[in-house]
Design a protein around this motif. Structure first.
Motif, PDB file in Angstrom:
ATOM      1  N   ASN A 185       0.846  -1.189   0.000  1.00  0.00           N
ATOM      2  CA  ASN A 185       0.000   0.000   0.000  1.00  0.00           C
ATOM      3  C   ASN A 185       0.881   1.238   0.000  1.00  0.00           C
ATOM      4  O   ASN A 185       2.108   1.149   0.130  1.00  0.00           O
ATOM      5  CB  ASN A 185      -1.018   0.005   1.147  1.00  0.00           C
ATOM      6  CG  ASN A 185      -0.381   0.010   2.523  1.00  0.00           C
ATOM      7  OD1 ASN A 185       0.776   0.381   2.704  1.00  0.00           O
ATOM      8  ND2 ASN A 185      -1.146  -0.402   3.516  1.00  0.00           N
ATOM      9  N   THR A 186       0.276   2.395  -0.148  1.00  0.00           N
ATOM     10  CA  THR A 186       1.060   3.615  -0.334  1.00  0.00           C
ATOM     11  C   THR A 186       1.898   3.978   0.882  1.00  0.00           C
ATOM     12  O   THR A 186       2.808   4.803   0.774  1.00  0.00           O
ATOM     13  CB  THR A 186       0.148   4.809  -0.672  1.00  0.00           C
ATOM     14  OG1 THR A 186      -0.798   4.999   0.382  1.00  0.00           O
ATOM     15  CG2 THR A 186      -0.592   4.577  -1.960  1.00  0.00           C
ATOM     16  N   LEU A 206      -5.110 -12.679  -2.255  1.00  0.00           N
ATOM     17  CA  LEU A 206      -4.649 -11.337  -2.581  1.00  0.00           C
ATOM     18  C   LEU A 206      -5.801 -10.374  -2.876  1.00  0.00           C
ATOM     19  O   LEU A 206      -5.655  -9.158  -2.729  1.00  0.00           O
ATOM     20  CB  LEU A 206      -3.688 -11.374  -3.776  1.00  0.00           C
ATOM     21  CG  LEU A 206      -2.226 -11.716  -3.453  1.00  0.00           C
ATOM     22  CD1 LEU A 206      -1.410 -11.827  -4.731  1.00  0.00           C
ATOM     23  CD2 LEU A 206      -1.615 -10.677  -2.527  1.00  0.00           C
ATOM     24  N   ASP A 207      -6.956 -10.909  -3.293  1.00  0.00           N
ATOM     25  CA  ASP A 207      -8.109 -10.033  -3.521  1.00  0.00           C
ATOM     26  C   ASP A 207      -8.558  -9.381  -2.212  1.00  0.00           C
ATOM     27  O   ASP A 207      -8.824  -8.175  -2.160  1.00  0.00           O
ATOM     28  CB  ASP A 207      -9.271 -10.816  -4.138  1.00  0.00           C
ATOM     29  CG  ASP A 207      -9.005 -11.218  -5.572  1.00  0.00           C
ATOM     30  OD1 ASP A 207      -8.208 -10.535  -6.241  1.00  0.00           O
ATOM     31  OD2 ASP A 207      -9.587 -12.223  -6.022  1.00  0.00           O
ATOM     32  N   ALA A 208      -8.637 -10.184  -1.154  1.00  0.00           N
ATOM     33  CA  ALA A 208      -9.030  -9.634   0.151  1.00  0.00           C
ATOM     34  C   ALA A 208      -7.951  -8.714   0.704  1.00  0.00           C
ATOM     35  O   ALA A 208      -8.256  -7.697   1.343  1.00  0.00           O
ATOM     36  CB  ALA A 208      -9.320 -10.767   1.130  1.00  0.00           C
ATOM     37  N   VAL A 209      -6.685  -9.043   0.444  1.00  0.00           N
ATOM     38  CA  VAL A 209      -5.589  -8.172   0.868  1.00  0.00           C
ATOM     39  C   VAL A 209      -5.691  -6.817   0.164  1.00  0.00           C
ATOM     40  O   VAL A 209      -5.523  -5.757   0.771  1.00  0.00           O
ATOM     41  CB  VAL A 209      -4.222  -8.820   0.559  1.00  0.00           C
ATOM     42  CG1 VAL A 209      -3.090  -7.819   0.761  1.00  0.00           C
ATOM     43  CG2 VAL A 209      -4.006 -10.041   1.448  1.00  0.00           C
ATOM     44  N   THR A 210      -6.000  -6.856  -1.129  1.00  0.00           N
ATOM     45  CA  THR A 210      -6.152  -5.621  -1.900  1.00  0.00           C
ATOM     46  C   THR A 210      -7.251  -4.751  -1.319  1.00  0.00           C
ATOM     47  O   THR A 210      -7.107  -3.525  -1.204  1.00  0.00           O
ATOM     48  CB  THR A 210      -6.488  -5.948  -3.368  1.00  0.00           C
ATOM     49  OG1 THR A 210      -5.462  -6.782  -3.914  1.00  0.00           O
ATOM     50  CG2 THR A 210      -6.590  -4.684  -4.207  1.00  0.00           C
ATOM     51  N   PHE A 216      10.540  -5.743   0.849  1.00  0.00           N
ATOM     52  CA  PHE A 216       9.357  -5.046   1.345  1.00  0.00           C
ATOM     53  C   PHE A 216       9.313  -4.951   2.869  1.00  0.00           C
ATOM     54  O   PHE A 216       8.616  -4.089   3.406  1.00  0.00           O
ATOM     55  CB  PHE A 216       8.093  -5.695   0.780  1.00  0.00           C
ATOM     56  CG  PHE A 216       7.863  -5.346  -0.663  1.00  0.00           C
ATOM     57  CD1 PHE A 216       7.119  -4.232  -1.019  1.00  0.00           C
ATOM     58  CD2 PHE A 216       8.415  -6.114  -1.668  1.00  0.00           C
ATOM     59  CE1 PHE A 216       6.921  -3.895  -2.343  1.00  0.00           C
ATOM     60  CE2 PHE A 216       8.234  -5.786  -3.006  1.00  0.00           C
ATOM     61  CZ  PHE A 216       7.484  -4.667  -3.356  1.00  0.00           C
ATOM     62  N   SER A 217      10.057  -5.807   3.565  1.00  0.00           N
ATOM     63  CA  SER A 217      10.149  -5.654   5.021  1.00  0.00           C
ATOM     64  C   SER A 217      10.921  -4.397   5.383  1.00  0.00           C
ATOM     65  O   SER A 217      10.778  -3.879   6.503  1.00  0.00           O
ATOM     66  CB  SER A 217      10.834  -6.876   5.648  1.00  0.00           C
ATOM     67  OG  SER A 217      10.015  -8.020   5.559  1.00  0.00           O
ATOM     68  N   ALA A 218      11.723  -3.911   4.456  1.00  0.00           N
ATOM     69  CA  ALA A 218      12.467  -2.681   4.701  1.00  0.00           C
ATOM     70  C   ALA A 218      11.559  -1.462   4.699  1.00  0.00           C
ATOM     71  O   ALA A 218      11.943  -0.395   5.176  1.00  0.00           O
ATOM     72  CB  ALA A 218      13.559  -2.506   3.648  1.00  0.00           C
ATOM     73  N   VAL A 219      10.356  -1.619   4.153  1.00  0.00           N
ATOM     74  CA  VAL A 219       9.435  -0.472   4.058  1.00  0.00           C
ATOM     75  C   VAL A 219       8.107  -0.760   4.755  1.00  0.00           C
ATOM     76  O   VAL A 219       7.081  -0.170   4.444  1.00  0.00           O
ATOM     77  CB  VAL A 219       9.193  -0.081   2.582  1.00  0.00           C
ATOM     78  CG1 VAL A 219      10.434   0.526   1.984  1.00  0.00           C
ATOM     79  CG2 VAL A 219       8.736  -1.286   1.749  1.00  0.00           C
ATOM     80  N   ALA A 242       1.956  -2.044   4.532  1.00  0.00           N
ATOM     81  CA  ALA A 242       1.410  -3.359   4.891  1.00  0.00           C
ATOM     82  C   ALA A 242       1.346  -4.154   3.593  1.00  0.00           C
ATOM     83  O   ALA A 242       0.545  -3.846   2.709  1.00  0.00           O
ATOM     84  CB  ALA A 242       0.024  -3.219   5.505  1.00  0.00           C
ATOM     85  N   CYS A 243       2.217  -5.149   3.468  1.00  0.00           N
ATOM     86  CA  CYS A 243       2.366  -5.874   2.212  1.00  0.00           C
ATOM     87  C   CYS A 243       2.114  -7.364   2.411  1.00  0.00           C
ATOM     88  O   CYS A 243       2.450  -7.932   3.444  1.00  0.00           O
ATOM     89  CB  CYS A 243       3.779  -5.696   1.649  1.00  0.00           C
ATOM     90  SG  CYS A 243       4.363  -3.983   1.593  1.00  0.00           S
ATOM     91  N   ALA A 244       1.513  -7.988   1.405  1.00  0.00           N
ATOM     92  CA  ALA A 244       1.350  -9.443   1.384  1.00  0.00           C
ATOM     93  C   ALA A 244       1.709  -9.919  -0.013  1.00  0.00           C
ATOM     94  O   ALA A 244       1.536  -9.183  -0.995  1.00  0.00           O
ATOM     95  CB  ALA A 244      -0.072  -9.841   1.754  1.00  0.00           C
TER      96      ALA A 244
END
Length: 277
Positions: free
Chosen positions: A123-124, A165-169, A150-153, A132-134
C-alpha cells in the motif's frame, strides 16, 4: 548479490516503493531505473530527482536489473510484458504489484524465458516505511528477496493461497483511503466542537498511530483494548453507542466485502482479455 531494481511503470505506487526502499538504504538510487511512456515524463522526473536512472524503453529496465517490479495498470500488463520478452532470462525476478494478473498469466506471456515471479500487494504507506504488504511467490528464493525488499518499508506477509490477494487488496491495499476518511471525519468532529483544525488533525493522527502501535505491541484483542478505554457510564461508551446506531462496523465490513468482490470481478474480466490476445 547486490540488488539492481527496475520499475516498469513510474506511477504513484512505483514512486512510493522506490522512495521507501531508497530512504532505508536498502538500495542506492543509482541502482534503480524506471521506464514510462514519453507522455508520462512527469512520473519519470520523480525518479530522476531521486537520483535514479530513467528511460522510455522497457527493455533497458529489464536488461539492467535483476529484480523487475511491474507497476503498470492491469489492462496494459500483457503488452508491457510482451515488450520485454527478449530481455528476460530465467535468473531475473519479476515482482508484479498489479491487481488481478496471476503468476501463471505472467509466466505464460513471458515464455519461454521462465523467470522467477512473485505478486505483491503493498500500500502507499511504503513511502514512509510503514507499508502493509502481502505476497505470493513461485519459489522460496524469490520469497526471500521479496521479504527482504518489502520488510524494509513495512510489514511483509507471505500467503499460501494466491486468491487471498483479492481480500488483501481490499483490506490493506485500499485501507489507507478508509483510514484517511475516518481521520478526516474525526477531525471535523473536533472542529465542530470548537478545536482548531491543526490541533484536531494532529490529535487524530497521533491517536490513530498510538492505537495502531498498541494493537501491534500488546498482541491483545482489539475488543479488550477498546473495553479498557470504555468506562461505565462515561463519554466513550456514549460515542460508541452512537457509532453502533449509525452502523459503523457494518459499513466498514461491507466496504471490505464490496472491494474484494470488485477485485474478483476485475480479475475475471482481465482473464477474458488475456484469452482474447
Amino acid at each position: 548479490m547486490a540488488l539492481r531494481i527496475g520499475f516498469l511503470g513510474a506511477g504513484k505506487m512505483a514512486q512510493a516503493i522506490a522512495k521507501g526502499i531508497i530512504s532505508t538504504g536498502m538500495v542506492k538510487a543509482d541502482s534503480v531505473i524506471a521506464s514510462s511512456p514519453p507522455q508520462d515524463q512527469l512520473y519519470l522526473d520523480f525518479f530522476k530527482d531521486l537520483g535514479c536512472g530513467i528511460t522510455h524503453r522497457n527493455e533497458d529496465v529489464v536488461s539492467s536489473s535483476n529484480v523487475v517490479i511491474v507497476a503498470v495498470k492491469p489492462n496494459v500488463m500483457s503488452n508491457v510484458l510482451q515488450s520485454v520478452k527478449n530481455a528476460t532470462t530465467s535468473e531475473k525476478l519479476f515482482i508484479s504489484v498489479a491487481m488481478g494478473i496471476e503468476i501463471r498469466d505472467i509466466r505464460e506471456v513471458l515464455r519461454p524465458s521462465d523467470p522467477k515471479i512473485a505478486r505483491v500487494m503493498p500500500n502507499t504507506c511504503v513511502s514512509v516505511g510503514e507499508g502493509a504488504c502481502a505476497f505470493v511467490a513461485s519459489d522460496d528464493p524469490s520469497a526471500d528477496t521479496v521479504t527482504k525488499l518489502f520488510s524494509a518499508v513495512g510489514t511483509c506477509h507471505r500467503l499460501t493461497d494466491e486468491s487471498q490477494l483479492d481480500a488483501v487488496t481490499a483490506l490493506s491495499g485500499a485501507g489507507p483511503a478508509y483510514v484517511f476518511s475516518i481521520a478526516e471525519a474525526l477531525a471535523d468532529g473536533g472542529v465542530k466542537m470548537g478545536l482548531p483544525r491543526v490541533l484536531a488533525v494532529n490529535l487524530v493522527s497521533q491517536t490513530i498511530l498510538g492505537a495502531a502501535k498498541m494493537i501491534q505491541k500488546t498482541g491483545r484483542h482489539t475488543a479488550v483494548l477498546r473495553d479498557e478505554v470504555t468506562s461505565p457510564g462515561g463519554n466513550t461508551i456514549e460515542g460508541l453507542h452512537f457509532l453502533e446506531k449509525s452502523g459503523m462496523r457494518a459499513a466498514l465490513m461491507g466496504a471490505i466485502e464490496a472491494s474484494t468482490i470488485k477485485c474478483r470481478v476485475t480479475n475475471m474480466e482481465l482473464k477474458e482479455q488475456l484469452k482474447g490476445k
